[in-house]
Design a protein around this motif. Structure first.
Motif, short mmCIF file in Angstrom:
data_model
loop_
_atom_site.label_atom_id
_atom_site.label_comp_id
_atom_site.label_asym_id
_atom_site.label_seq_id
_atom_site.Cartn_x
_atom_site.Cartn_y
_atom_site.Cartn_z
N PHE A 229 -27.84 -10.45 -9.81
CA PHE A 229 -28.81 -10.47 -8.71
C PHE A 229 -28.25 -9.59 -7.61
CE2 PHE A 229 -30.05 -12.15 -4.57
CZ PHE A 229 -31.43 -12.25 -4.69
N LEU A 230 -28.99 -8.53 -7.24
CA LEU A 230 -28.55 -7.60 -6.21
C LEU A 230 -29.41 -7.76 -4.97
CD1 LEU A 230 -27.39 -6.30 -8.87
CD2 LEU A 230 -27.58 -4.11 -7.69
N ILE B 48 -33.18 -7.43 -6.39
CA ILE B 48 -33.43 -6.87 -7.72
C ILE B 48 -32.56 -7.56 -8.76
CG2 ILE B 48 -33.34 -4.77 -9.14
CD1 ILE B 48 -33.83 -3.13 -6.66
N GLY B 49 -33.17 -7.91 -9.88
CA GLY B 49 -32.43 -8.43 -11.02
C GLY B 49 -32.11 -7.31 -11.98
N MET B 50 -30.84 -7.19 -12.38
CA MET B 50 -30.39 -6.14 -13.29
C MET B 50 -29.72 -6.79 -14.51
SD MET B 50 -31.17 -3.29 -11.61
CE MET B 50 -30.27 -2.05 -12.55
N GLU B 51 -29.86 -6.13 -15.67
CA GLU B 51 -29.26 -6.65 -16.89
C GLU B 51 -28.52 -5.54 -17.63
OE1 GLU B 51 -30.36 -9.45 -20.75
OE2 GLU B 51 -31.97 -8.59 -19.54
N ASN B 52 -27.30 -5.85 -18.06
CA ASN B 52 -26.48 -4.88 -18.76
C ASN B 52 -25.73 -5.58 -19.88
OD1 ASN B 52 -25.10 -2.61 -19.53
ND2 ASN B 52 -23.72 -2.58 -17.77
N PHE C 190 -27.06 2.08 2.70
CA PHE C 190 -27.30 0.73 2.20
C PHE C 190 -26.04 -0.13 2.28
CE2 PHE C 190 -29.89 3.48 -0.79
CZ PHE C 190 -31.07 3.35 -0.06
N TYR C 191 -26.26 -1.44 2.20
CA TYR C 191 -25.17 -2.39 1.95
C TYR C 191 -25.63 -3.29 0.83
CZ TYR C 191 -21.20 -5.45 2.67
OH TYR C 191 -20.03 -6.15 2.49
N ILE C 192 -24.79 -3.44 -0.19
CA ILE C 192 -25.18 -4.13 -1.41
C ILE C 192 -24.28 -5.33 -1.66
CG2 ILE C 192 -25.54 -3.91 -3.91
CD1 ILE C 192 -25.21 -0.74 -1.92
N ALA C 193 -24.90 -6.48 -1.90
CA ALA C 193 -24.17 -7.67 -2.34
C ALA C 193 -24.63 -8.01 -3.74
CB ALA C 193 -24.42 -8.84 -1.40
N VAL C 194 -23.67 -8.16 -4.65
CA VAL C 194 -23.98 -8.42 -6.06
C VAL C 194 -23.54 -9.84 -6.41
CG1 VAL C 194 -23.63 -7.63 -8.43
CG2 VAL C 194 -23.57 -5.97 -6.54
N PHE C 195 -24.44 -10.58 -7.05
CA PHE C 195 -24.18 -11.97 -7.41
C PHE C 195 -24.40 -12.18 -8.89
CE2 PHE C 195 -25.73 -11.79 -3.08
CZ PHE C 195 -24.88 -12.61 -2.38
N GLU C 196 -23.78 -13.21 -9.43
CA GLU C 196 -24.13 -13.64 -10.78
C GLU C 196 -25.57 -14.12 -10.77
OE1 GLU C 196 -21.40 -16.61 -12.10
OE2 GLU C 196 -19.71 -15.21 -12.27
#
Length: 301
Positions: A52-53, A42-46, A101-107
């Motif tokens: 990129f998750l 999933i792409g998220m914007e803030n 869940f396990y979440i990895a967050v990337f630029e």
């Protein structure tokens, strides 16, 4: 199958899940749900910042593993994103567990995947739309050479750090057609050497596989990665008919294109041919050796 709505996107899963907890990353604007890894991407914007998750354990519609297995794979992969940090690799921000869940967050990396299999049906329906793979093939050789330089550097780093690039292929490459920049986006199956093929058909696409990847008990190592990258170089600069590509799937064997179908000079063709030698002993020993031969060949253009 259920349809999940999150902000302005929708995606499919095998069961209902709550993703409201993602609001701390802003609004969802992009996703890929057709993954065999069992992860939703999933792409998220803030506030103008994009992320990129990769979320494991969500039971995707095409998962090849259980949710529990997908969590283990991603959890095991996260340390490698730190250990193999490189300008050509997506930069990891954080990783953590949340519920099951396990979440990895990337630029976020701008661009398009060079093997976006989740869009193949769209291309079949409308042959006026060119895939990123096709558009990349049509780029001037000079732009594709820049990408090969980054990949040489990245894979050399992988080898020197004592890893084997498992399941490396063009589906791991994000290319920005506006800037010419690229990023490797998926190293989840990479492993520390030594690696032995414990399967009859090792991970990866048959379009690029080395012979030892079809032989259970074979060593999978830098020479294997050199073969795979050499085959990818042929994908970049060579031309193949649909029937020639189909033969790779039927015969479990990569065959280089003929020189007449090669975009560059004879010297670079010979350098790439050596990389995809059927015998590992005839291939380059290191990526540095391959790169030196490649750059010398290109200097003669």
């Amino acid at each position: 199958m259920v349809i999940i709505k999150l902000d302005n996107i929708t995606f499919r899963l095998k069961e209902q899940q709550d993703f409201s907890w993602l609001e701390k990353y802003g609004k969802a604007f992009w996703c890929v749900d057709e993954t065999g890894s069992g992860c939703i991407c999933i792409g998220m914007e803030n506030a103008g910042k994009r992320y990129f998750l990769k979320i494991a354990g969500v039971n995707t519609i095409e998962a090849d593993v259980t949710p529990e297995e997908s969590v283990k794979i991603l959890k095991d992969a996260v340390p490698m994103y730190y250990d193999l940090e490189h300008p050509g690799l997506v930069k990891i921000v954080e990783a953590y567990e949340y519920k099951q869940f396990y979440i990895a967050v990337f630029e976020w990396a701008d661009g398009e995947c060079l093997f976006d299999h989740w869009n193949f049906e769209k291309y079949r329906r409308d042959n006026t739309i060119k895939s990123p793979k096709e558009r990349f093939k049509e780029l001037p050789a000079s732009k594709k050479i820049i990408v090969t330089d980054v990949l040489f550097s990245f894979l050399d780093n992988v080898s020197k750090r004592g890893y084997v690039a498992v399941d490396f292929y063009d589906g791991s490459i994000i290319y920005d057609f506006k800037t010419g920049h690229m990023k490797i986006c998926d190293i989840d199956l990479y492993r520390k050497a030594p690696v032995i093929n414990d399967m009859d058909d090792w991970y990866g696409t048959k379009r690029l596989k080395a012979p030892e990847e079809y032989i259970k008990g074979s060593v999978i190592d830098t020479q294997t990665n050199i073969f795979t990258f050499g085959a990818l170089v042929f994908e970049f600069f060579g031309s193949f008919s649909d029937s020639e590509i189909e033969k790779r799937y039927v015969q479990n064997r990569f065959v280089p294109c003929e020189y007449k179908d090669w975009q560059l000079n004879r010297e670079s063709y010979n350098a790439a041919v050596k990389a995809v030698s059927a015998s590992r002993n005839e291939r380059y020993k290191t990526f540095g050796e391959f790169y030196n031969e490649w750059k010398h060949a290109l200097s003669l253009l």
